[in-house]
Write a protein that holds these residues in place. Structure first.
Motif, PDB file in Angstrom:
ATOM      1  N   ALA A   1       0.883  -1.307  -0.013  1.00 43.80           N
ATOM      2  CA  ALA A   1       0.048  -0.165  -0.056  1.00 43.80           C
ATOM      3  C   ALA A   1       0.882   1.095  -0.082  1.00 43.80           C
ATOM      4  N   ALA A   2       1.957   1.256   0.826  1.00 49.43           N
ATOM      5  CA  ALA A   2       2.872   2.272   0.962  1.00 49.43           C
ATOM      6  C   ALA A   2       3.443   2.539  -0.373  1.00 49.43           C
ATOM      7  N   LEU A   3       3.784   1.660  -1.066  1.00 51.22           N
ATOM      8  CA  LEU A   3       4.565   1.545  -2.336  1.00 51.22           C
ATOM      9  C   LEU A   3       3.811   2.317  -3.467  1.00 51.22           C
ATOM     10  N   ASP A   4       2.330   1.852  -3.275  1.00 53.82           N
ATOM     11  CA  ASP A   4       1.557   2.502  -4.424  1.00 53.82           C
ATOM     12  C   ASP A   4       1.072   4.043  -4.027  1.00 53.82           C
ATOM     13  N   ILE A   5       1.141   4.261  -2.746  1.00 54.01           N
ATOM     14  CA  ILE A   5       0.739   5.852  -2.284  1.00 54.01           C
ATOM     15  C   ILE A   5       1.894   6.731  -2.791  1.00 54.01           C
ATOM     16  N   PHE A   6       3.289   6.284  -2.709  1.00 52.95           N
ATOM     17  CA  PHE A   6       4.436   6.947  -2.973  1.00 52.95           C
ATOM     18  C   PHE A   6       4.801   6.843  -4.367  1.00 52.95           C
ATOM     19  N   GLY A   7       4.470   5.629  -5.316  1.00 52.88           N
ATOM     20  CA  GLY A   7       4.481   5.489  -6.579  1.00 52.88           C
ATOM     21  C   GLY A   7       6.207   5.118  -6.640  1.00 52.88           C
ATOM     22  N   VAL A   8       6.484   3.995  -5.740  1.00 52.10           N
ATOM     23  CA  VAL A   8       7.960   3.646  -5.922  1.00 52.10           C
ATOM     24  C   VAL A   8       8.035   2.205  -6.059  1.00 52.10           C
ATOM     25  N   THR A   9       8.954   1.718  -6.153  1.00 44.53           N
ATOM     26  CA  THR A   9       9.345   0.293  -6.309  1.00 44.53           C
ATOM     27  C   THR A   9      10.181  -0.344  -5.015  1.00 44.53           C
ATOM     28  N   PRO A  10       9.761  -1.625  -4.790  1.00 41.80           N
ATOM     29  CA  PRO A  10      10.620  -2.359  -3.838  1.00 41.80           C
ATOM     30  C   PRO A  10      12.002  -1.996  -3.640  1.00 41.80           C
ATOM     31  N   ASP A  11      12.748  -1.576  -4.623  1.00 40.14           N
ATOM     32  CA  ASP A  11      14.178  -1.261  -4.373  1.00 40.14           C
ATOM     33  C   ASP A  11      14.462  -0.035  -3.588  1.00 40.14           C
ATOM     34  N   ILE A  12      13.414   0.506  -3.106  1.00 41.55           N
ATOM     35  CA  ILE A  12      13.430   1.705  -1.982  1.00 41.55           C
ATOM     36  C   ILE A  12      14.128   1.218  -0.927  1.00 41.55           C
ATOM     37  N   ILE A  13      13.721  -0.106  -0.468  1.00 42.17           N
ATOM     38  CA  ILE A  13      14.719  -0.443   0.901  1.00 42.17           C
ATOM     39  C   ILE A  13      16.143  -0.095   0.774  1.00 42.17           C
ATOM     40  N   SER A  14      16.375   0.178   2.156  1.00 48.63           N
ATOM     41  CA  SER A  14      17.797   0.582   2.291  1.00 48.63           C
ATOM     42  C   SER A  14      18.065   2.136   2.099  1.00 48.63           C
ATOM     43  N   LYS A  15      17.280   2.848   1.174  1.00 50.48           N
ATOM     44  CA  LYS A  15      17.504   4.038   1.047  1.00 50.48           C
ATOM     45  C   LYS A  15      16.842   5.145   1.767  1.00 50.48           C
ATOM     46  N   ASN A  16      17.257   6.404   1.720  1.00 51.59           N
ATOM     47  CA  ASN A  16      16.890   7.410   2.687  1.00 51.59           C
ATOM     48  C   ASN A  16      15.357   7.613   2.395  1.00 51.59           C
ATOM     49  N   LEU A  17      14.778   8.183   3.719  1.00 54.04           N
ATOM     50  CA  LEU A  17      13.531   8.827   3.513  1.00 54.04           C
ATOM     51  C   LEU A  17      13.115   9.929   2.402  1.00 54.04           C
ATOM     52  N   ASN A  18      14.132  10.679   2.379  1.00 57.28           N
ATOM     53  CA  ASN A  18      14.107  11.431   0.951  1.00 57.28           C
ATOM     54  C   ASN A  18      13.576  11.020  -0.482  1.00 57.28           C
ATOM     55  N   TYR A  19      14.284   9.665  -0.485  1.00 52.08           N
ATOM     56  CA  TYR A  19      13.867   9.134  -1.818  1.00 52.08           C
ATOM     57  C   TYR A  19      12.268   8.589  -1.969  1.00 52.08           C
ATOM     58  N   LEU A  20      11.850   8.404  -0.803  1.00 55.29           N
ATOM     59  CA  LEU A  20      10.573   8.290  -0.673  1.00 55.29           C
ATOM     60  C   LEU A  20       9.485   9.347  -0.779  1.00 55.29           C
ATOM     61  N   CYS A  21       9.675  10.364   0.101  1.00 52.37           N
ATOM     62  CA  CYS A  21       8.893  11.324   0.076  1.00 52.37           C
ATOM     63  C   CYS A  21       9.610  12.700   0.758  1.00 52.37           C
ATOM     64  N   TYR A  22       9.621  13.639   0.098  1.00 51.58           N
ATOM     65  CA  TYR A  22      10.255  15.026   0.737  1.00 51.58           C
ATOM     66  C   TYR A  22       9.161  15.872   0.928  1.00 51.58           C
ATOM     67  N   ASP A  23       8.810  15.870   2.168  1.00 55.45           N
ATOM     68  CA  ASP A  23       7.822  16.748   2.846  1.00 55.45           C
ATOM     69  C   ASP A  23       8.124  17.065   4.083  1.00 55.45           C
ATOM     70  N   LYS A  24       8.329  18.451   4.398  1.00 53.49           N
ATOM     71  CA  LYS A  24       8.921  19.077   5.472  1.00 53.49           C
ATOM     72  C   LYS A  24       8.235  18.692   6.907  1.00 53.49           C
ATOM     73  N   THR A  25       6.866  18.607   7.021  1.00 52.05           N
ATOM     74  CA  THR A  25       6.106  18.369   7.792  1.00 52.05           C
ATOM     75  C   THR A  25       6.576  16.811   8.253  1.00 52.05           C
ATOM     76  N   LEU A  26       6.291  15.834   7.326  1.00 54.65           N
ATOM     77  CA  LEU A  26       6.761  14.432   7.745  1.00 54.65           C
ATOM     78  C   LEU A  26       8.264  14.240   8.091  1.00 54.65           C
ATOM     79  N   SER A  27       9.098  14.875   7.348  1.00 57.93           N
ATOM     80  CA  SER A  27      10.747  15.049   7.870  1.00 57.93           C
ATOM     81  C   SER A  27      10.862  15.285   9.369  1.00 57.93           C
TER      82      SER A  27
END
Length: 574
Positions: free
Chosen positions: A274-300
């Protein structure tokens, strides 16, 4: 492990051998010294027995072989010495320790350096009586001495043999240790190989038997058997964990909410479908930083607070046109941070539609109800039939109740649409003055129940006067409505520095523990029958809660069934 075990064992045994060798040298030296002392003492005794007053001292002292014989007079003068031909060079010997010991009747052997000969000697002296009548006032000292070097020479002759024996023992120990260590390590290497099969096997299957290792060391055999038992338990646990992981993966990937987990470096370690679909990313996001997933000031910022200080957060975030309720929380006893995204778009839209309907319906109902009230009042003025007065009064009462309900609904709707205090006309408001106004408004209800009404203190707050009035009025109305005949209501206002509080307490019916969590809900009433009789709408405390939320004031409730209720509002004051 093999090198360390071999090295430590060798060092320990070599240290033991070296200690034994040193102790042997010391014991040998001590024994030889003891024997030398016995020899000196025996020599001195022999010479003492041989001495007579007619003895030629020069010949007497030269009779020794590698032994120094000295004859000392009563006053310490050296009468003869086999080691020094010229007696005039010798000092007085009365203060020599061996002479003093002999003079005191407790002769003893002493090892000390001879300034005359320049070597270390073992000295022993005896007192010999030379009086004809055997009296004790006429005597001499006969002293014997042998060089300590004689003992050292014997020790040095023995040292090569001792060193040779030490080297032989060290070599034998080395060979024995190497063989023993190899046999022990061979067993543990076999254990390691078998356990590696268990750890390397992806499905946790354990196919080797640890009990096949050769016998010979009972303790090690026992350890290997226990390791085998532990390995079987691990195998079962691995299989169970594998099955549980499959179940957990299935559940996580099939829940509707988005979920991902970050480590202490804010790198993604887990993310569901579900999170992959929300952010529109693929499973290779594993081990990458949060900024690769979503760059939102409030969330960060929320993630940063949770990673650094385990501070949880709950807020809403709009992503790709959808509204998500974001929950950021630290997993207990870990450094992992979980972020859950719940899609509340439909709920928010439904709530907005409900609020619009709520407000529109209230406005639409208020007009006809006002007209009904007006016609009822005209009817009451023109009515000459007293039999229908009770019906007119009933209509008036119910109309007032409906208008009060609609008024509260409109106020609540207005408060819900006010998300902050920027657009509110805030002024300085005296709480004591507001309390007096509410008391005047509620005087009829207070007098009907003979309520004892007490107030104390004052504080000035920055807020909309209407909001402050509604807050106090609703608290007082509830305190009066749910009170007993002849009860009391106490309002206490406190101010300290920049903070203050307003407390409304009564000795009425009280609230049961199970109902205390619900009294701030819309339309919830503790005693529905009493509320209906007294005109309660069930919205008063809900309005209080929304006013407090609007100004970031805090609410506190204390109540006990049959004893009374105390509600306190904490706020910043001027």
């Amino acid at each position: 492990m093999k090198k360390r075990l071999f090295l430590y064992t060798t060092l320990i045994i070599f240290a033991g051998l070296l200690s034994f060798f040193t102790a042997s040298i010391y014991v040998t030296y001590t024994n030889n010294l003891s024997l030398a002392k016995d020899t000196v003492m025996e020599t001195a005794k022999i010479y003492s027995d041989l001495y007579t007053p007619d003895t030629n001292l020069a010949s007497f002292v030269k009779a020794g072989d590698n032994t120094r014989i000295t004859v000392v007079a009563l006053d310490g003068t050296v009468l003869a010495d086999s080691g020094v031909p010229d007696l005039s060079t010798l000092e007085n010997h009365l203060n020599r320790p061996e002479i003093q010991a002999a003079a005191n009747g407790s002769p003893a052997a002493y090892v000390r350096h001879s300034a005359t000969l320049g070597v270390d000697l073992i000295y022993y002296a005896l007192k010999v009586n030379i009086a004809a009548d055997g009296g004790g006032n006429n005597y001499i000292f006969i002293r014997a001495a042998i060089p300590v070097a004689k003992i050292d020479s014997y020790l040095f002759r023995s040292l090569p043999l001792l060193i040779f024996l030490l080297l032989i023992l060290a070599l034998l120990c080395f060979l024995f240790i190497r063989g023993t260590v190899n046999r022990i390590i061979a067993k543990f290497n076999s254990v390691e190989q078998n356990l590696r099969l268990l750890s390397d096997n992806s499905n946790g299957e354990y196919k080797s038997d640890l009990n096949h290792i050769g016998k010979g060391y009972e303790e090690i055999d026992k350890i290997t058997r226990e390791i085998g038992d532990v390995a079987l338990v691990l195998q079962k646990n691995f299989n169970d964990l594998h099955n549980e992981k499959n179940k957990l993966d299935y559940i996580i990937n099939n829940i509707g909410d988005g979920l991902f987990v970050l480590d202490e470096n804010k790198s993604v370690v887990l993310i569901n479908t579900a999170a992959l679909d929300i952010f529109g990313v693929t499973p290779d996001i594993i081990s990458k930083n949060l900024n690769y997933l979503c760059y939102d000031k409030t969330l960060s910022e929320a993630v940063e607070d949770c990673v650094s200080s385990a501070k949880s957060a709950l807020f809403e975030l709009t992503l790709n046109g959808n509204i998500y309720l974001i929950t950021v929380k630290r997993l207990p006893d870990t450094v992992l941070t979980t972020i859950v995204l719940s899609n509340v778009t439909e709920n928010r839209e439904n709530a907005k539609r409900r609020e619009e309907f709520f407000a529109n319906a209230s406005h639409e109902l208020k007009t006809p109800l006002t007209a009904i009230k007006g016609f009822t009042e005209l009817t009451a003025l023109n009515n000459k039939d007293e039999s229908i007065n009770k019906y007119i009064d009933s209509i008036t009462r119910e109309t007032d109740r409906m208008l009060s309900l609609i008024g509260d609904m409109l106020k609540l709707s207005e408060l819900e649409n006010s998300t902050n205090t920027k657009n509110i006309n805030s002024v300085s408001v005296s709480l004591a003055k507001v309390v007096d106004e509410v008391r005047e408004t509620e005087s009829t209800a207070i007098n009907e129940k003979s309520i004892i009404f007490k107030t104390s203190g004052d504080c000035t707050v920055q807020a909309d006067p209407g909001h402050v009035y509604e807050l106090v009025k609703n608290l007082v109305e509830n305190a009066v409505r749910y009170n007993n005949q002849g009860g009391s209501v106490t309002i206490t206002i406190k101010s300290h520095n920049n903070s203050g509080s307003l407390t409304v307490s009564d000795n009425g019916i009280g609230i049961s523990p199970e109902e205390q969590t619900r009294i701030f809900e819309r339309f919830y009433r503790v005693e529905k029958s009493r509320s209906q009789r007294n005109g309660g709408t069930g919205l008063g405390l809900s309005i209080v809660k929304h006013i407090c939320a609007l100004y970031d004031w805090k609410l506190s409730l204390k109540s006990k069934l049959g004893v009374g209720t105390e509600i306190t509002v904490f706020f910043n004051c001027l």
